[in-house]
Design a protein around this motif. Sequence first.
Motif, PDB file in Angstrom:
ATOM      1  N   GLU A   1     -47.838  16.993 -35.467  1.00 41.45           N
ATOM      2  CA  GLU A   1     -47.571  15.776 -34.702  1.00 41.45           C
ATOM      3  C   GLU A   1     -46.696  14.801 -35.481  1.00 41.45           C
ATOM      4  N   PHE A   2     -46.610  14.974 -36.799  1.00 41.38           N
ATOM      5  CA  PHE A   2     -45.808  14.074 -37.617  1.00 41.38           C
ATOM      6  C   PHE A   2     -44.365  14.547 -37.789  1.00 41.38           C
ATOM      7  N   ILE A   3     -44.052  15.696 -37.229  1.00 39.99           N
ATOM      8  CA  ILE A   3     -42.663  16.169 -37.247  1.00 39.99           C
ATOM      9  C   ILE A   3     -42.068  15.764 -35.899  1.00 39.99           C
ATOM     10  N   PHE A   4     -41.522  14.557 -35.859  1.00 43.76           N
ATOM     11  CA  PHE A   4     -41.217  13.885 -34.612  1.00 43.76           C
ATOM     12  C   PHE A   4     -39.999  14.421 -33.878  1.00 43.76           C
ATOM     13  N   SER A   5     -39.099  15.116 -34.602  1.00 40.47           N
ATOM     14  CA  SER A   5     -37.852  15.567 -33.971  1.00 40.47           C
ATOM     15  C   SER A   5     -37.263  16.726 -34.767  1.00 40.47           C
ATOM     16  N   ASP A   6     -36.223  17.331 -34.195  1.00 42.80           N
ATOM     17  CA  ASP A   6     -35.629  18.525 -34.793  1.00 42.80           C
ATOM     18  C   ASP A   6     -34.851  18.241 -36.065  1.00 42.80           C
TER      19      ASP A   6
ATOM     20  N   GLN B   1     -28.267  12.279 -45.299  1.00 43.69           N
ATOM     21  CA  GLN B   1     -29.609  12.798 -45.562  1.00 43.69           C
ATOM     22  C   GLN B   1     -30.492  11.711 -46.176  1.00 43.69           C
ATOM     23  N   ILE B   2     -31.668  11.521 -45.569  1.00 43.18           N
ATOM     24  CA  ILE B   2     -32.634  10.541 -46.062  1.00 43.18           C
ATOM     25  C   ILE B   2     -33.941  11.261 -46.356  1.00 43.18           C
ATOM     26  N   VAL B   3     -34.424  11.137 -47.577  1.00 41.19           N
ATOM     27  CA  VAL B   3     -35.715  11.706 -47.967  1.00 41.19           C
ATOM     28  C   VAL B   3     -36.769  10.608 -47.848  1.00 41.19           C
TER      29      VAL B   3
ATOM     30  N   GLN C   1     -36.067   9.831 -34.147  1.00 49.84           N
ATOM     31  CA  GLN C   1     -35.665  10.206 -32.792  1.00 49.84           C
ATOM     32  C   GLN C   1     -34.408   9.474 -32.332  1.00 49.84           C
ATOM     33  N   ASN C   2     -34.209   8.258 -32.853  1.00 46.86           N
ATOM     34  CA  ASN C   2     -33.044   7.459 -32.442  1.00 46.86           C
ATOM     35  C   ASN C   2     -31.775   7.809 -33.208  1.00 46.86           C
ATOM     36  N   ASN C   3     -31.925   8.614 -34.265  1.00 49.96           N
ATOM     37  CA  ASN C   3     -30.767   8.951 -35.109  1.00 49.96           C
ATOM     38  C   ASN C   3     -30.676  10.455 -35.319  1.00 49.96           C
ATOM     39  N   PRO C   4     -30.368  11.205 -34.253  1.00 52.61           N
ATOM     40  CA  PRO C   4     -30.365  12.673 -34.335  1.00 52.61           C
ATOM     41  C   PRO C   4     -29.296  13.231 -35.266  1.00 52.61           C
ATOM     42  N   ASP C   5     -28.298  12.417 -35.616  1.00 52.70           N
ATOM     43  CA  ASP C   5     -27.230  12.898 -36.493  1.00 52.70           C
ATOM     44  C   ASP C   5     -27.596  12.776 -37.972  1.00 52.70           C
TER      45      ASP C   5
ATOM     46  N   LEU D   1     -41.128   5.561 -38.389  1.00 51.17           N
ATOM     47  CA  LEU D   1     -40.419   6.823 -38.632  1.00 51.17           C
ATOM     48  C   LEU D   1     -40.232   7.624 -37.353  1.00 51.17           C
ATOM     49  N   LYS D   2     -41.209   7.563 -36.455  1.00 54.89           N
ATOM     50  CA  LYS D   2     -41.073   8.270 -35.176  1.00 54.89           C
ATOM     51  C   LYS D   2     -39.844   7.776 -34.423  1.00 54.89           C
ATOM     52  N   ARG D   3     -39.675   6.473 -34.379  1.00 53.26           N
ATOM     53  CA  ARG D   3     -38.540   5.892 -33.653  1.00 53.26           C
ATOM     54  C   ARG D   3     -37.219   6.111 -34.389  1.00 53.26           C
ATOM     55  N   ILE D   4     -37.234   5.911 -35.694  1.00 53.04           N
ATOM     56  CA  ILE D   4     -35.990   6.034 -36.454  1.00 53.04           C
ATOM     57  C   ILE D   4     -35.451   7.463 -36.411  1.00 53.04           C
TER      58      ILE D   4
END
Length: 373
Positions: free
Chosen positions: A49-54, A2-4, A31-35, A26-29
Amino acid sequence: MQIVVNTRLLIQNKLDGIGWFSYQTLKRITQNNPDVHFVFLFDRPYDEEFIFSDNITPLILGPQARHPFLYYAWFHVSVKSVLNRMQPDLFLSPDGFLSLGAKCKQLPVIHDINFLHNPKDVKYLTGKYYNHFFPKYAKEATRIATVSEYSKADISKHYHIQSDKIDVVYNGINDGYKPLVDSEKLKVREKYTQGKPYFLFVGSQSPRKNLNRLIAAFDVFKSQTQSDFKLLLVGAVYASEGDVKKVIEKSKYSNDIIFAGRQPQEELEKIMASAFALTFVPYFEGFGIPLVEAMQCEIPVISSNTTSMPEIVGDAALLVNPFEVNDISNAMIKLYHDPLLCKQLIENGKLRKQSFSWDKSANLLWQSIQKCL
């Protein structure tokens, strides 16, 4: 894991240099690290738009951190409480602020320490806050990221931090910057400068951006060339950072100096690509994002021979002493009279810009994160 993350500068339609760094990396990091689970800390209602991934959980904390007293309340009370409760693997702060005493590893991105060298360039209380807390942040940090070798050396020297604890993460170039055909350039020039070619400045009206001397240099350029060129100034207005409009009004060529204020991103990209040249001559920069944007748009660049700027532009710009008005004006006159020089700087810029991309930035920041962990 977990990263805050401190995401308080992700504000819709108001992204500046640090905001774009935050957004693009942050968008790339994420999305590239789904775990990896990321918690984004906002100090106001956020845009989706700033919530880049699930794998991102947004969290709004008060108060809005827009004043030194509120910086303290947000970072050292609200954020600290969250960090101590969650005990994440890392707190990542793209604007350099940390939460002293929090029970986790912390990684700030300290873009520059201009406030140490030029304290009068920022509001009195802001300067006092920065110069009190940033040395403490640097010492408490697990590692530090910064945006140039210049800033790395500057932070290491003045904050007494070992250089091998500091990682250089260059800025990148937003995708929308690209060359325009002449017909499109003419449309932009007709909109802003009555169809005339223009020198361009992009940035805030902070004293370090050196607009007073740039305007004085433009006066000299106009008087010596009698050309129809304009000077177009684009960027946010901060009343406390010097009244540039008064300087414009005193200029003999005030009618040829256009202040366009803050522009939407798509418009800014067109303005950059339609310029005759970028005249970006601050006396202090940690990086200077407009420099690489100009290279991407294939326009010539005039920049300063101080701080990080020679490192960023390489041989893709005319370098001037930002404290010498005649040095700046001579470079403008040289470009005006020498199309072959303009072409050479553009060609050099095509090669130089390949050193910078947001993919590279995100990878370097992720490497810094991994070193912390």
